[in-house]
Design a protein around this motif. Structure first.
Motif, PDB file in Angstrom:
ATOM      1  N   GLN A   1     -76.673 -34.738  23.649  1.00 34.57           N
ATOM      2  CA  GLN A   1     -75.289 -34.318  23.432  1.00 34.57           C
ATOM      3  C   GLN A   1     -74.321 -35.482  23.620  1.00 34.57           C
ATOM      4  O   GLN A   1     -74.267 -36.080  24.682  1.00 34.57           O
ATOM      5  N   GLU A   2     -73.592 -35.813  22.566  1.00 31.70           N
ATOM      6  CA  GLU A   2     -72.558 -36.841  22.673  1.00 31.70           C
ATOM      7  C   GLU A   2     -71.201 -36.342  22.195  1.00 31.70           C
ATOM      8  O   GLU A   2     -70.185 -36.879  22.566  1.00 31.70           O
ATOM      9  N   GLY A   3     -71.215 -35.303  21.340  1.00 28.20           N
ATOM     10  CA  GLY A   3     -69.961 -34.751  20.857  1.00 28.20           C
ATOM     11  C   GLY A   3     -69.237 -35.629  19.864  1.00 28.20           C
ATOM     12  O   GLY A   3     -68.074 -35.403  19.561  1.00 28.20           O
ATOM     13  N   ARG A   4     -69.909 -36.638  19.329  1.00 21.54           N
ATOM     14  CA  ARG A   4     -69.282 -37.547  18.377  1.00 21.54           C
ATOM     15  C   ARG A   4     -70.235 -37.728  17.195  1.00 21.54           C
ATOM     16  O   ARG A   4     -71.380 -38.133  17.360  1.00 21.54           O
ATOM     17  N   GLN A   5     -69.754 -37.410  16.010  1.00 20.24           N
ATOM     18  CA  GLN A   5     -70.600 -37.546  14.827  1.00 20.24           C
ATOM     19  C   GLN A   5     -70.653 -38.999  14.358  1.00 20.24           C
ATOM     20  O   GLN A   5     -69.726 -39.772  14.586  1.00 20.24           O
ATOM     21  N   LYS A   6     -71.742 -39.332  13.694  1.00 22.46           N
ATOM     22  CA  LYS A   6     -71.941 -40.687  13.185  1.00 22.46           C
ATOM     23  C   LYS A   6     -72.370 -40.623  11.726  1.00 22.46           C
ATOM     24  O   LYS A   6     -72.889 -39.617  11.251  1.00 22.46           O
ATOM     25  N   ILE A   7     -72.160 -41.740  11.044  1.00 21.73           N
ATOM     26  CA  ILE A   7     -72.677 -41.901   9.694  1.00 21.73           C
ATOM     27  C   ILE A   7     -73.785 -42.941   9.748  1.00 21.73           C
ATOM     28  O   ILE A   7     -73.601 -44.037  10.297  1.00 21.73           O
ATOM     29  N   TYR A   8     -74.950 -42.572   9.199  1.00 22.95           N
ATOM     30  CA  TYR A   8     -76.115 -43.440   9.230  1.00 22.95           C
ATOM     31  C   TYR A   8     -76.423 -43.970   7.830  1.00 22.95           C
ATOM     32  O   TYR A   8     -76.145 -43.316   6.822  1.00 22.95           O
ATOM     33  N   LYS A   9     -77.048 -45.137   7.802  1.00 23.37           N
ATOM     34  CA  LYS A   9     -77.596 -45.692   6.569  1.00 23.37           C
ATOM     35  C   LYS A   9     -79.102 -45.827   6.728  1.00 23.37           C
ATOM     36  O   LYS A   9     -79.581 -46.394   7.705  1.00 23.37           O
ATOM     37  N   ILE A  10     -79.849 -45.311   5.756  1.00 32.46           N
ATOM     38  CA  ILE A  10     -81.291 -45.524   5.719  1.00 32.46           C
ATOM     39  C   ILE A  10     -81.566 -46.486   4.577  1.00 32.46           C
ATOM     40  O   ILE A  10     -81.368 -46.154   3.400  1.00 32.46           O
ATOM     41  N   ALA A  11     -81.992 -47.700   4.906  1.00 35.38           N
ATOM     42  CA  ALA A  11     -82.198 -48.741   3.903  1.00 35.38           C
ATOM     43  C   ALA A  11     -83.506 -48.512   3.144  1.00 35.38           C
ATOM     44  O   ALA A  11     -84.319 -47.653   3.501  1.00 35.38           O
ATOM     45  N   GLU A  12     -83.712 -49.297   2.096  1.00 36.04           N
ATOM     46  CA  GLU A  12     -84.914 -49.130   1.274  1.00 36.04           C
ATOM     47  C   GLU A  12     -86.185 -49.453   2.042  1.00 36.04           C
ATOM     48  O   GLU A  12     -87.264 -48.974   1.702  1.00 36.04           O
ATOM     49  N   ASP A  13     -86.076 -50.295   3.087  1.00 37.05           N
ATOM     50  CA  ASP A  13     -87.251 -50.562   3.923  1.00 37.05           C
ATOM     51  C   ASP A  13     -87.435 -49.500   5.002  1.00 37.05           C
ATOM     52  O   ASP A  13     -88.261 -49.651   5.893  1.00 37.05           O
ATOM     53  N   LEU A  14     -86.637 -48.409   4.914  1.00 38.57           N
ATOM     54  CA  LEU A  14     -86.671 -47.251   5.807  1.00 38.57           C
ATOM     55  C   LEU A  14     -86.099 -47.534   7.190  1.00 38.57           C
ATOM     56  O   LEU A  14     -86.188 -46.688   8.084  1.00 38.57           O
ATOM     57  N   SER A  15     -85.509 -48.709   7.401  1.00 41.69           N
ATOM     58  CA  SER A  15     -84.805 -48.949   8.658  1.00 41.69           C
ATOM     59  C   SER A  15     -83.504 -48.159   8.654  1.00 41.69           C
ATOM     60  O   SER A  15     -82.871 -47.974   7.616  1.00 41.69           O
ATOM     61  N   THR A  16     -83.118 -47.661   9.825  1.00 39.69           N
ATOM     62  CA  THR A  16     -81.927 -46.827   9.954  1.00 39.69           C
ATOM     63  C   THR A  16     -80.915 -47.491  10.864  1.00 39.69           C
ATOM     64  O   THR A  16     -81.261 -48.005  11.922  1.00 39.69           O
ATOM     65  N   SER A  17     -79.649 -47.490  10.445  1.00 36.62           N
ATOM     66  CA  SER A  17     -78.588 -48.087  11.246  1.00 36.62           C
ATOM     67  C   SER A  17     -77.394 -47.156  11.259  1.00 36.62           C
ATOM     68  O   SER A  17     -77.228 -46.310  10.378  1.00 36.62           O
ATOM     69  N   VAL A  18     -76.542 -47.319  12.273  1.00 36.62           N
ATOM     70  CA  VAL A  18     -75.303 -46.543  12.371  1.00 36.62           C
ATOM     71  C   VAL A  18     -74.201 -47.318  11.666  1.00 36.62           C
ATOM     72  O   VAL A  18     -73.897 -48.459  12.030  1.00 36.62           O
ATOM     73  N   LEU A  19     -73.618 -46.726  10.639  1.00 36.29           N
ATOM     74  CA  LEU A  19     -72.513 -47.372   9.939  1.00 36.29           C
ATOM     75  C   LEU A  19     -71.243 -47.295  10.766  1.00 36.29           C
ATOM     76  O   LEU A  19     -70.544 -48.293  10.956  1.00 36.29           O
ATOM     77  N   THR A  20     -70.926 -46.101  11.253  1.00 40.14           N
ATOM     78  CA  THR A  20     -69.702 -45.938  12.033  1.00 40.14           C
ATOM     79  C   THR A  20     -69.794 -44.664  12.863  1.00 40.14           C
ATOM     80  O   THR A  20     -70.537 -43.740  12.532  1.00 40.14           O
ATOM     81  N   GLU A  21     -69.057 -44.639  13.962  1.00 41.22           N
ATOM     82  CA  GLU A  21     -68.896 -43.440  14.760  1.00 41.22           C
ATOM     83  C   GLU A  21     -67.546 -42.815  14.424  1.00 41.22           C
ATOM     84  O   GLU A  21     -66.530 -43.504  14.349  1.00 41.22           O
ATOM     85  N   LEU A  22     -67.537 -41.504  14.240  1.00 39.64           N
ATOM     86  CA  LEU A  22     -66.322 -40.793  13.885  1.00 39.64           C
ATOM     87  C   LEU A  22     -65.603 -40.333  15.149  1.00 39.64           C
ATOM     88  O   LEU A  22     -66.205 -40.172  16.205  1.00 39.64           O
ATOM     89  N   GLU A  23     -64.307 -40.131  15.035  1.00 38.62           N
ATOM     90  CA  GLU A  23     -63.481 -39.828  16.208  1.00 38.62           C
ATOM     91  C   GLU A  23     -63.928 -38.536  16.887  1.00 38.62           C
ATOM     92  O   GLU A  23     -64.189 -37.513  16.230  1.00 38.62           O
ATOM     93  N   ALA A  24     -64.027 -38.574  18.203  1.00 40.69           N
ATOM     94  CA  ALA A  24     -64.431 -37.404  18.977  1.00 40.69           C
ATOM     95  C   ALA A  24     -63.332 -36.349  18.942  1.00 40.69           C
ATOM     96  O   ALA A  24     -62.156 -36.645  18.705  1.00 40.69           O
ATOM     97  N   GLY A  25     -63.725 -35.095  19.187  1.00 38.49           N
ATOM     98  CA  GLY A  25     -62.763 -34.005  19.197  1.00 38.49           C
ATOM     99  C   GLY A  25     -62.605 -33.321  17.854  1.00 38.49           C
ATOM    100  O   GLY A  25     -61.813 -32.379  17.723  1.00 38.49           O
ATOM    101  N   TYR A  26     -63.328 -33.788  16.841  1.00 36.26           N
ATOM    102  CA  TYR A  26     -63.239 -33.225  15.494  1.00 36.26           C
ATOM    103  C   TYR A  26     -64.643 -32.939  14.963  1.00 36.26           C
ATOM    104  O   TYR A  26     -65.618 -33.571  15.360  1.00 36.26           O
ATOM    105  N   THR A  27     -64.713 -31.995  14.046  1.00 41.36           N
ATOM    106  CA  THR A  27     -65.945 -31.711  13.320  1.00 41.36           C
ATOM    107  C   THR A  27     -65.768 -32.167  11.878  1.00 41.36           C
ATOM    108  O   THR A  27     -64.747 -31.876  11.244  1.00 41.36           O
ATOM    109  N   TYR A  28     -66.766 -32.868  11.362  1.00 41.89           N
ATOM    110  CA  TYR A  28     -66.698 -33.456  10.027  1.00 41.89           C
ATOM    111  C   TYR A  28     -67.719 -32.794   9.108  1.00 41.89           C
ATOM    112  O   TYR A  28     -68.834 -32.471   9.515  1.00 41.89           O
ATOM    113  N   VAL A  29     -67.330 -32.612   7.852  1.00 38.28           N
ATOM    114  CA  VAL A  29     -68.192 -32.049   6.823  1.00 38.28           C
ATOM    115  C   VAL A  29     -68.246 -33.038   5.669  1.00 38.28           C
ATOM    116  O   VAL A  29     -67.213 -33.594   5.271  1.00 38.28           O
ATOM    117  N   GLU A  30     -69.447 -33.245   5.133  1.00 35.20           N
ATOM    118  CA  GLU A  30     -69.602 -34.250   4.078  1.00 35.20           C
ATOM    119  C   GLU A  30     -68.928 -33.814   2.782  1.00 35.20           C
ATOM    120  O   GLU A  30     -68.923 -32.642   2.416  1.00 35.20           O
TER     121      GLU A  30
END
Length: 439
Positions: free
Chosen positions: A68-97
Motif C-alpha cells: 500500500q502506497e496510495g500513489r499511482q505510477k506509470i510504468y514502461k515495459i521495454a522490448e527487452d521486458l525490463s520494467t521501469s517507472v516513468l513517473t509517480e502521480l500526485e497522491a490523494g487522487y485516483t487516475y483512469v487511463e
C-alpha cells in the motif's frame, strides 16, 4: 447451455450478468489449472515462477498488489521486458487511463479526488519521454469521452463536442454543423456516442445513437440505430449515413452513458462497436464492425469480429467459435484487401483452444475478454483474460508478425482493485501501464 441475462446499466463497457449457468468441465487431457501456471504469492517485479507445468511460461508478475502506497505510477515495459517507472502521480487522487496521442508520445488521464464520486474529471496529460504532467484547472471531462485531434488538441465527444488545447487546457472554438441537428431535435432522440479525428485527411468521424421515440415495444430500449457522420476540418457535414438497419448502438436508451471506442486508419476504414440481435434474446450481443467512410459502406469480413486493430487497410481481428460466452476456439487473424476491397483471412497469426476462458459478448472491450495492441513494427501485444473459479489473471504476450512466435511478457492480477491498465504502446515500442493504488 442456457444463459439467463439481465441488463445492468453502466458506463461504456457495460456488462450483462450471467446467472444459472452450468459448470463447464475442463478437458483433463489438455487443461492446466492456472494455479499450476503461476504462483499466486509471487507478485514482485521480474520474479519468475519457479514451478511451471504449463506448456507456456507466462513469466513474471508485473505488480505487487499487497503493498500500500496510495500513489499511482506509470510504468514502461521495454522490448527487452525490463520494467521501469516513468513517473509517480500526485497522491490523494485516483487516475483512469485515457487515449495516447496520435504520435504516441503523450497520454491523457482522467483524475478525481480519492473516495469521491465524480460525473466529470480533471484532465492530465503526461509526456511519455520526460514524465512531465499538465493538469486542467477544472473538471471538464466525462470518463471515456476524450480523444485527440492531432498532437496539440483534444476534444470531448459524448453528447456534446468541446475542443481544448493540450498546452494549457484552454477551450478552442470549433463547432461541427451536426450539433445543430442534435440540439434542435425536440424529442432528444439523437445521442452523440463518439468522434475521432482522421489525421491523414484532417477530418472527423462522428457516431450517434438514435432512439425510437414513442415506441411501446420493450426491446426498443436496446434497438437504438447507429448513425455515422463524416465531418471536414471546418466542421461541415460531408456525409451522414447508417451502416445498416440491423445494427444497433451497443447500449440501451436508459444507459447513463453511451460511448463508442473508435479507430480510423489511412484507408478510410473506421471500426466501431454495434449491437446485433440474437435469435434467442431480445438483448443484442456486441461485435466490432468496420465501415469505410469514403465509400459509405460496411466492409464485409469473412469472420465475425470481437475486437480489431486497424492499420493501413489491414485488419487485425479477434474471432471466437462459436461466438458466445463459452467458446471452443479463439483466433487472431490478419485480413488484407484485394484491389476490389474484398477482405480474406491472409494470416492466421495465433490460435488457442478454450482454456476455461470466459468472453463477455455484451460489452465493448470488456475487461473479461481479449484485446490487441500493435507495436510500431506491426507485431502484436495480446492481452488475455483467464478465469478459473474466481482466480483470475490477465496474461500479456508478444506475437511476432514474421514467424508467429509467442513471447510471454508477464501476468497482471485480474480483479478490478488490482488490475493494472494497459494504456497502449508508445512510439519506441514500450508498453505503457497505469498502476493501481496498491502498486
Amino acid at each position: 447451455m442456457k444463459f439467463i441475462k439481465r441488463f445492468c446499466s453502466v458506463m461504456l463497457g457495460s456488462i450483462f450478468l450471467l446467472t444459472g449457468c452450468k459448470t463447464v468441465q475442463p478437458n483433463e487431457t489438455s487443461y492446466t489449472p492456472i494455479s499450476e501456471t503461476t504462483i499466486a504469492s509471487s507478485y514482485a517485479f521480474h520474479q519468475t515462477s519457479s514451478v511451471v507445468t504449463s506448456s507456456m511460461n507466462y513469466g513474471s508478475y508485473l505488480v505487487e498488489p499487497k503493498k500500500q502506497e496510495g500513489r499511482q505510477k506509470i510504468y514502461k515495459i521495454a522490448e527487452d521486458l525490463s520494467t521501469s517507472v516513468l513517473t509517480e502521480l500526485e497522491a490523494g487522487y485516483t487516475y483512469v487511463e485515457g487515449p495516447l496521442s496520435p504520435d504516441c508520445t503523450k497520454l491523457f488521464l482522467y483524475r478525481n479526488k480519492d473516495n469521491e464520486d465524480a460525473s466529470s474529471y480533471y484532465g492530465v496529460i503526461v509526456d511519455l519521454t520526460t514524465g512531465d504532467q499538465i493538469v486542467s484547472q477544472y473538471p471538464y471531462f466525462a470518463l471515456n469521452a476524450v480523444n485527440w485531434a492531432g498532437n496539440d488538441k483534444i476534444f470531448l465527444s459524448y453528447c456534446q463536442i468541446r475542443f481544448y488545447s493540450t498546452a494549457d487546457f484552454s477551450e478552442i472554438d470549433f463547432r461541427p454543423d451536426f450539433l445543430d441537428t442534435v440540439e434542435q431535435d425536440p424529442d432528444g432522440k439523437y445521442i452523440i456516442t463518439g468522434m475521432i479525428h482522421d489525421r491523414n485527411k484532417d477530418r472527423y468521424v462522428l457516431t450517434y445513437a438514435e432512439k425510437k421515440v414513442g415506441s411501446t415495444d420493450p426491446s426498443s430500449d436496446y434497438k437504438m440505430s447507429v448513425g455515422i457522420v463524416l465531418i471536414d476540418g471546418e466542421g461541415r457535414t460531408v456525409r451522414a449515413f447508417t451502416p445498416g438497419t440491423n445494427y444497433y448502438s451497443p447500449y440501451s436508451s436508459t444507459d447513463i452513458a453511451a460511448r463508442q471506442t473508435l479507430q480510423i486508419d489511412s484507408s478510410g476504414n473506421v471500426s466501431l462497436f454495434v449491437g446485433v440481435m440474437g435469435s434467442e434474446s431480445d438483448i443484442p450481443y456486441t461485435k466490432a464492425l468496420i465501415v469505410n467512410v469514403d465509400r459509405a459502406e460496411v466492409v464485409k469480413m469473412p469472420n465475425e469480429l470481437r475486437d480489431v486493430f486497424l492499420r493501413g487497410g489491414w485488419v487485425y481481428g479477434l474471432t471466437f467459435s462459436p461466438y458466445q460466452e463459452w467458446w471452443d476456439t479463439m483466433q487472431l487473424n490478419i485480413y488484407k484487401p484485394n484491389d476490389s476491397y474484398k477482405y480474406s483471412k491472409s494470416v492466421e497469426l495465433y490460435t488457442e483452444p478454450n482454456t476455461y476462458r470466459y468472453m463477455n459478448t455484451t460489452g465493448t472491450r470488456s475487461n473479461l475478454s481479449y484485446q490487441i495492441y500493435l507495436y510500431p513494427d506491426g507485431n502484436v501485444l495480446l492481452r488475455s483474460y483467464h478465469t478459473e473459479d474466481g482466480n483470475t489473471k490477465v496474461l500479456l504476450s508478444k506475437i511476432m508478425l514474421a514467424d508467429k512466435t509467442v513471447t510471454p511478457i508477464g501476468v497482471l492480477p485480474g480483479n478490478d482493485n488490482d488490475m493494472f491498465k494497459i494504456a497502449g504502446i508508445d512510439n519506441s515500442g514500450n508498453i505503457i501501464v497505469l498502476g493501481s493504488k496498491t502498486a
